[in-house]
Write an enzyme that holds these catalytic residues in place. Structure first.
Site, PDB file in Angstrom:
ATOM      1  N   ARG A  10      11.346  -6.957   4.987  1.00 13.46           N
ATOM      2  CA  ARG A  10      11.340  -5.523   5.250  1.00 13.46           C
ATOM      3  C   ARG A  10      11.944  -5.223   6.628  1.00 13.46           C
ATOM      4  O   ARG A  10      12.623  -4.222   6.820  1.00 13.46           O
ATOM      5  CB  ARG A  10       9.897  -4.992   5.175  1.00 13.46           C
ATOM      6  CG  ARG A  10       9.793  -3.488   5.331  1.00 13.46           C
ATOM      7  CD  ARG A  10       8.409  -2.986   5.017  1.00 13.46           C
ATOM      8  NE  ARG A  10       7.502  -3.132   6.149  1.00 13.46           N
ATOM      9  CZ  ARG A  10       6.203  -2.841   6.127  1.00 13.46           C
ATOM     10  NH1 ARG A  10       5.648  -2.408   5.011  1.00 13.46           N
ATOM     11  NH2 ARG A  10       5.447  -2.994   7.187  1.00 13.46           N
ATOM     12  N   ARG A  17      -0.388  -9.163  13.678  1.00 13.27           N
ATOM     13  CA  ARG A  17      -0.901  -8.094  12.806  1.00 13.27           C
ATOM     14  C   ARG A  17      -1.850  -8.672  11.755  1.00 13.27           C
ATOM     15  O   ARG A  17      -2.872  -8.059  11.429  1.00 13.27           O
ATOM     16  CB  ARG A  17       0.270  -7.370  12.126  1.00 13.27           C
ATOM     17  CG  ARG A  17       1.015  -6.494  13.096  1.00 13.27           C
ATOM     18  CD  ARG A  17       2.374  -6.113  12.582  1.00 13.27           C
ATOM     19  NE  ARG A  17       2.322  -5.214  11.447  1.00 13.27           N
ATOM     20  CZ  ARG A  17       3.355  -4.983  10.634  1.00 13.27           C
ATOM     21  NH1 ARG A  17       4.505  -5.600  10.835  1.00 13.27           N
ATOM     22  NH2 ARG A  17       3.235  -4.139   9.649  1.00 13.27           N
ATOM     23  N   ARG A  58      11.575  -1.259  12.094  1.00 12.09           N
ATOM     24  CA  ARG A  58      10.284  -1.279  12.784  1.00 12.09           C
ATOM     25  C   ARG A  58      10.183  -2.492  13.696  1.00 12.09           C
ATOM     26  O   ARG A  58      10.354  -3.630  13.241  1.00 12.09           O
ATOM     27  CB  ARG A  58       9.150  -1.311  11.749  1.00 12.09           C
ATOM     28  CG  ARG A  58       8.873   0.041  11.144  1.00 12.09           C
ATOM     29  CD  ARG A  58       7.803  -0.026  10.088  1.00 12.09           C
ATOM     30  NE  ARG A  58       6.564  -0.669  10.544  1.00 12.09           N
ATOM     31  CZ  ARG A  58       5.453  -0.667   9.855  1.00 12.09           C
ATOM     32  NH1 ARG A  58       5.406  -0.041   8.680  1.00 12.09           N
ATOM     33  NH2 ARG A  58       4.377  -1.269  10.319  1.00 12.09           N
ATOM     34  N   ARG A 107      -9.263   0.942   9.272  1.00 14.85           N
ATOM     35  CA  ARG A 107      -8.902  -0.425   9.627  1.00 14.85           C
ATOM     36  C   ARG A 107      -9.974  -1.117  10.459  1.00 14.85           C
ATOM     37  O   ARG A 107      -9.810  -2.272  10.842  1.00 14.85           O
ATOM     38  CB  ARG A 107      -7.604  -0.423  10.424  1.00 14.85           C
ATOM     39  CG  ARG A 107      -6.359  -0.733   9.571  1.00 14.85           C
ATOM     40  CD  ARG A 107      -5.176  -0.598  10.500  1.00 14.85           C
ATOM     41  NE  ARG A 107      -4.027  -1.340  10.152  1.00 14.85           N
ATOM     42  CZ  ARG A 107      -2.927  -0.791   9.608  1.00 14.85           C
ATOM     43  NH1 ARG A 107      -2.912   0.457   9.262  1.00 14.85           N
ATOM     44  NH2 ARG A 107      -1.864  -1.533   9.418  1.00 14.85           N
ATOM     45  N   LYS A 135       0.825  -1.219   0.000  1.00 12.28           N
ATOM     46  CA  LYS A 135       0.000   0.000   0.000  1.00 12.28           C
ATOM     47  C   LYS A 135       0.859   1.271   0.000  1.00 12.28           C
ATOM     48  O   LYS A 135       0.586   2.200  -0.733  1.00 12.28           O
ATOM     49  CB  LYS A 135      -0.934   0.026   1.225  1.00 12.28           C
ATOM     50  CG  LYS A 135      -1.934  -1.115   1.286  1.00 12.28           C
ATOM     51  CD  LYS A 135      -2.941  -0.930   2.418  1.00 12.28           C
ATOM     52  CE  LYS A 135      -2.342  -0.924   3.802  1.00 12.28           C
ATOM     53  NZ  LYS A 135      -1.708  -2.203   4.220  1.00 12.28           N
TER      54      LYS A 135
HETATM   55  P1  AMP Z   1       1.140   0.363   9.226  1.00 18.56           P
HETATM   56  O1  AMP Z   1       2.303   1.277   9.091  1.00 18.56           O
HETATM   57  O2  AMP Z   1      -0.044   0.812   8.432  1.00 18.56           O
HETATM   58  O3  AMP Z   1       1.503  -1.078   8.986  1.00 18.56           O
HETATM   59  O4  AMP Z   1       0.670   0.437  10.755  1.00 18.56           O
HETATM   60  C1  AMP Z   1       1.525   0.049  11.808  1.00 18.56           C
HETATM   61  C2  AMP Z   1       0.738  -0.063  13.099  1.00 18.56           C
HETATM   62  O5  AMP Z   1       0.157   1.216  13.413  1.00 18.56           O
HETATM   63  C3  AMP Z   1      -0.451  -1.021  13.066  1.00 18.56           C
HETATM   64  O6  AMP Z   1      -0.067  -2.362  13.343  1.00 18.56           O
HETATM   65  C4  AMP Z   1      -1.327  -0.442  14.161  1.00 18.56           C
HETATM   66  O7  AMP Z   1      -0.836  -0.773  15.445  1.00 18.56           O
HETATM   67  C5  AMP Z   1      -1.123   1.059  13.980  1.00 18.56           C
HETATM   68  N1  AMP Z   1      -2.110   1.631  13.048  1.00 18.56           N
HETATM   69  C6  AMP Z   1      -1.874   2.208  11.833  1.00 18.56           C
HETATM   70  N2  AMP Z   1      -3.007   2.628  11.274  1.00 18.56           N
HETATM   71  C7  AMP Z   1      -4.007   2.304  12.137  1.00 18.56           C
HETATM   72  C8  AMP Z   1      -5.419   2.448  12.112  1.00 18.56           C
HETATM   73  N3  AMP Z   1      -6.050   3.006  11.068  1.00 18.56           N
HETATM   74  N4  AMP Z   1      -6.111   1.998  13.180  1.00 18.56           N
HETATM   75  C9  AMP Z   1      -5.501   1.427  14.244  1.00 18.56           C
HETATM   76  N5  AMP Z   1      -4.179   1.236  14.318  1.00 18.56           N
HETATM   77  C10 AMP Z   1      -3.423   1.683  13.275  1.00 18.56           C
END
Ligand code: AMP
Length: 195
Positions: A130, A148, A136, A91, A14
């Site tokens: 990654r 996740r 991360r 989400r 994404k």
């Molecule tokens: P991402 O970078 O999109 O993979 O997000 C990393 C982490 O951030 C996720 O595993 C969640 O803990 C948190 N996170 C990101 N976006 C959201 C969202 N829209 N709602 C809840 N948690 C989020």
């Protein structure tokens, strides 16, 4: 305003594709994951609250993320934004409903949901790969990655149904070359973006 949700599991590409689509269509990229990591870096109260969830691969509570997103949308519109690509948001179904309400206040809506599909073994491999360079915590071990993916299956997949009910979802195969996937995503937008 043109608003697109880029949907898909963690590791489906994404972020990469959102950056390209924003350049192509002159849209603003909003990644809630990036916004939350910025809050953590700046050691804000919101960041400190979010970090304990993120490090363990659990979704951050809706009210935290929705409030943060609302401020970002307002600031971007004030800065002249013509529309958004939402990456990693919504989400949960509650977040999707909140996004509809936020956009309604701007007399706008979600125009299209582009759903990148990738099977689970491939996702785990990509995220572990990654993790070698991303720094991360949530990319570092398979257990967190599986958490996740579980969060995604339990809480996020119903969001696709929510948008299917509005007839807005286009599924795109997320396995292949970056340019090929970008072309497929762009093609899916031709009915809402005049050439
Ligand atoms: P991402 O970078 O999109 O993979 O997000 C990393 C982490 O951030 C996720 O595993 C969640 O803990 C948190 N996170 C990101 N976006 C959201 C969202 N829209 N709602 C809840 N948690 C989020």
């Amino acid at each position: 305003m043109l608003n697109i949700v880029l949907f898909g599991p963690p590791g489906s590409g994404k972020g990469t594709q959102a950056t390209k689509l924003c350049e192509q269509f002159n849209l603003t990229h909003i990644s809630t994951g990036d916004l939350l990591r910025e809050e953590i870096k700046n050691e804000t109260p919101l960041g400190l609250e979010a970090q304990k969830f993120m490090d363990n691969g659990i979704l951050v509570p809706d009210e935290v993320v929705i409030g943060m997103l609302g401020s970002k949308i307002d600031a971007s519109i004030e800065g002249g934004s013509q529309g958004f690509i939402f990456d990693g948001f919504p989400r949960t179904v509650d977040q999707a409903e909140a996004l509809d309400k936020l956009l309604e206040l701007k007399e706008a809506n979600v125009g299209k949901v582009l759903f990148l599909t990738v099977d689970e073994d491939e996702l785990v491999n990509r995220l572990l790969e990654r993790g070698k360079t991303s720094g991360r915590a949530d990319d570092q071990n398979e257990e967190k990655i599986r958490t996740r993916l579980q969060e995604y299956n339990n809480k996020t997949l119903p969001v696709a149904e929510y948008y299917e009910g509005q007839n807005k979802v286009n599924k795109i195969d997320g396995v292949g070359g970056i340019e090929d996937i970008f072309c497929a995503l762009s093609d899916a937008l031709t009915d809402i973006i005049p050439a």
